[in-house]
Motif scaffolding. Structure first.
Motif, mmCIF file in Angstrom:
data_model
loop_
_atom_site.group_PDB
_atom_site.id
_atom_site.type_symbol
_atom_site.label_atom_id
_atom_site.label_comp_id
_atom_site.label_asym_id
_atom_site.label_seq_id
_atom_site.Cartn_x
_atom_site.Cartn_y
_atom_site.Cartn_z
ATOM 1 N N THR A 99 -0.601 19.877 3.317
ATOM 2 C CA THR A 99 -0.847 18.493 2.934
ATOM 3 C C THR A 99 0.225 17.622 3.567
ATOM 4 O O THR A 99 1.404 17.974 3.532
ATOM 5 N N SER A 100 -0.181 16.515 4.154
ATOM 6 C CA SER A 100 0.745 15.567 4.769
ATOM 7 C C SER A 100 0.461 14.177 4.222
ATOM 8 O O SER A 100 -0.594 13.930 3.638
ATOM 9 N N HIS A 101 1.404 13.280 4.433
ATOM 10 C CA HIS A 101 1.235 11.876 4.024
ATOM 11 C C HIS A 101 1.482 10.990 5.236
ATOM 12 O O HIS A 101 2.474 11.177 5.938
ATOM 13 N N ARG A 118 -8.832 0.776 0.557
ATOM 14 C CA ARG A 118 -9.190 1.338 -0.749
ATOM 15 C C ARG A 118 -9.151 2.862 -0.773
ATOM 16 O O ARG A 118 -9.238 3.463 -1.830
ATOM 17 N N MET A 119 -9.050 3.487 0.380
ATOM 18 C CA MET A 119 -9.031 4.949 0.450
ATOM 19 C C MET A 119 -7.611 5.462 0.309
ATOM 20 O O MET A 119 -6.663 4.817 0.735
ATOM 21 N N SER A 120 -7.491 6.652 -0.295
ATOM 22 C CA SER A 120 -6.155 7.224 -0.466
ATOM 23 C C SER A 120 -6.083 8.711 -0.126
ATOM 24 O O SER A 120 -5.007 9.276 -0.134
ATOM 25 N N HIS A 121 -7.223 9.348 0.168
ATOM 26 C CA HIS A 121 -7.238 10.773 0.488
ATOM 27 C C HIS A 121 -8.132 11.033 1.698
ATOM 28 O O HIS A 121 -9.194 10.438 1.827
ATOM 29 N N VAL A 122 -7.699 11.969 2.542
ATOM 30 C CA VAL A 122 -8.507 12.451 3.655
ATOM 31 C C VAL A 122 -8.442 13.969 3.614
ATOM 32 O O VAL A 122 -7.374 14.543 3.369
ATOM 33 N N GLU A 123 -9.597 14.623 3.831
ATOM 34 C CA GLU A 123 -9.624 16.083 3.894
ATOM 35 C C GLU A 123 -10.201 16.530 5.221
ATOM 36 O O GLU A 123 -11.212 15.997 5.684
ATOM 37 N N ILE A 124 -9.540 17.506 5.806
ATOM 38 C CA ILE A 124 -10.082 18.199 6.968
ATOM 39 C C ILE A 124 -10.804 19.416 6.395
ATOM 40 O O ILE A 124 -10.214 20.198 5.646
ATOM 41 N N GLY A 125 -12.078 19.547 6.728
ATOM 42 C CA GLY A 125 -12.901 20.605 6.148
ATOM 43 C C GLY A 125 -12.495 22.003 6.582
ATOM 44 O O GLY A 125 -11.770 22.199 7.564
ATOM 45 N N THR A 149 0.832 -1.193 0.000
ATOM 46 C CA THR A 149 0.000 0.000 0.000
ATOM 47 C C THR A 149 0.867 1.244 0.000
ATOM 48 O O THR A 149 2.004 1.224 0.427
ATOM 49 N N LYS A 150 0.299 2.329 -0.454
ATOM 50 C CA LYS A 150 1.013 3.584 -0.426
ATOM 51 C C LYS A 150 0.482 4.434 0.716
ATOM 52 O O LYS A 150 -0.512 4.105 1.346
ATOM 53 N N ASP A 151 1.162 5.521 0.967
ATOM 54 C CA ASP A 151 0.740 6.430 2.016
ATOM 55 C C ASP A 151 -0.594 7.087 1.666
ATOM 56 O O ASP A 151 -1.000 7.128 0.505
ATOM 57 N N VAL A 152 -1.251 7.614 2.691
ATOM 58 C CA VAL A 152 -2.524 8.302 2.515
ATOM 59 C C VAL A 152 -2.267 9.804 2.597
ATOM 60 O O VAL A 152 -1.588 10.276 3.506
ATOM 61 N N GLU A 153 -2.799 10.534 1.634
ATOM 62 C CA GLU A 153 -2.639 11.988 1.600
ATOM 63 C C GLU A 153 -3.711 12.622 2.474
ATOM 64 O O GLU A 153 -4.892 12.318 2.337
ATOM 65 N N VAL A 154 -3.298 13.514 3.383
ATOM 66 C CA VAL A 154 -4.228 14.223 4.261
ATOM 67 C C VAL A 154 -4.083 15.720 3.994
ATOM 68 O O VAL A 154 -3.012 16.288 4.203
ATOM 69 N N ASP A 197 -0.270 8.704 17.644
ATOM 70 C CA ASP A 197 0.548 9.904 17.478
ATOM 71 C C ASP A 197 -0.334 11.143 17.480
ATOM 72 O O ASP A 197 -1.315 11.219 16.744
ATOM 73 N N HIS A 198 0.056 12.137 18.288
ATOM 74 C CA HIS A 198 -0.601 13.445 18.306
ATOM 75 C C HIS A 198 0.211 14.376 17.413
ATOM 76 O O HIS A 198 1.413 14.540 17.607
ATOM 77 N N ILE A 199 -0.455 14.991 16.435
ATOM 78 C CA ILE A 199 0.221 15.839 15.457
ATOM 79 C C ILE A 199 -0.652 17.065 15.208
ATOM 80 O O ILE A 199 -1.876 16.979 15.235
ATOM 81 N N VAL A 200 -0.019 18.193 14.925
ATOM 82 C CA VAL A 200 -0.757 19.378 14.492
ATOM 83 C C VAL A 200 -0.448 19.578 13.013
ATOM 84 O O VAL A 200 0.709 19.752 12.633
ATOM 85 N N LEU A 201 -1.512 19.534 12.196
ATOM 86 C CA LEU A 201 -1.356 19.747 10.757
ATOM 87 C C LEU A 201 -1.528 21.228 10.465
ATOM 88 O O LEU A 201 -2.532 21.831 10.835
ATOM 89 N N ARG A 202 -0.557 21.834 9.796
ATOM 90 C CA ARG A 202 -0.599 23.269 9.538
ATOM 91 C C ARG A 202 -1.749 23.618 8.598
ATOM 92 O O ARG A 202 -2.162 22.805 7.762
ATOM 93 N N GLY A 203 -2.264 24.811 8.750
ATOM 94 C CA GLY A 203 -3.374 25.277 7.942
ATOM 95 C C GLY A 203 -3.033 25.305 6.458
ATOM 96 O O GLY A 203 -1.969 25.780 6.072
ATOM 97 N N GLY A 204 -3.906 24.782 5.634
ATOM 98 C CA GLY A 204 -3.714 24.756 4.195
ATOM 99 C C GLY A 204 -2.652 23.780 3.721
ATOM 100 O O GLY A 204 -2.322 23.753 2.542
#
Length: 132
Positions: free
Chosen positions: A85-87, A116-123, A49-54, A76-83
Motif C-alpha cells: 500500500t502506498s500514499h 472525492r476519491m480517496s482509494h485506488v486498487e490495482i487488481g 485534501t489528503k493523500d490517496v491510498e493506492v 513519476d514512474h514508480i514500481v509498487l511492490r506486490g501486496g
C-alpha cells in the motif's frame, strides 16, 4: 471547551455588529473596523485534501506512472511492490491520474482520481485499476 474558544474569537465581531446588545452606542460605530472580506480566489480555493491510498492486490510489483501521459517527462514512474500500500499526494486542484504501465512504459489502464476519491486498487490480475 471548543465552543468557549470560538465565542472568545467571535465576540468582538459580534459586539461590533450588535452594538446595542453589547452596551455600545451608534455614534461609536464609525470607529469599529468592519470584518475582513475574503477575496474571490480564497473562496474558490478547494478544501485541503489528503493523500490517496493506492493498494496493489497483485502479488508482483506493478509499474505505474503518475501523470497525464505515460512515457511523458512530467510525471513519476514508480514500481509498487506486490501486496503493498502506498500514499500519493494530489495536485493543487485535488486530482491526479495514475496509469498501469507495460514493460515498455506504455499505458495499459488508467484512472483519473477526482477530489472525492480517496482509494485506488490495482487488481489481482495486475492489469486493472479501480478507484472510489
Amino acid at each position: 471547551m471548543h465552543l468557549r474558544r470560538v465565542l472568545r474569537i467571535a465576540m468582538p465581531w459580534l459586539c461590533a455588529v450588535a452594538l446595542a446588545h453589547c452596551g455600545g452606542s451608534s455614534s461609536s460605530q464609525s470607529s469599529v473596523s468592519p470584518a475582513p472580506k475574503m477575496d474571490q480566489e480564497t473562496l474558490n480555493r478547494p478544501p485541503p485534501t489528503k493523500d490517496v491510498e493506492v493498494k496493489n492486490l497483485c502479488q508482483t510489483g506493478v509499474p505505474v506512472y503518475i501523470g497525464e501521459t505515460p512515457n511523458g517527462t512530467t510525471g513519476d514512474h514508480i514500481v509498487l511492490r506486490g501486496g503493498g500500500t502506498s500514499h500519493f499526494p494530489r495536485r493543487p486542484d485535488g486530482t491526479f491520474t495514475i496509469w498501469i504501465e507495460d514493460e515498455r512504459g506504455y499505458g495499459l489502464a488508467k484512472v483519473h482520481v477526482s477530489r472525492r476519491m480517496s482509494h485506488v486498487e490495482i487488481g489481482a490480475s495486475c492489469k486493472t485499476l479501480h478507484a472510489d
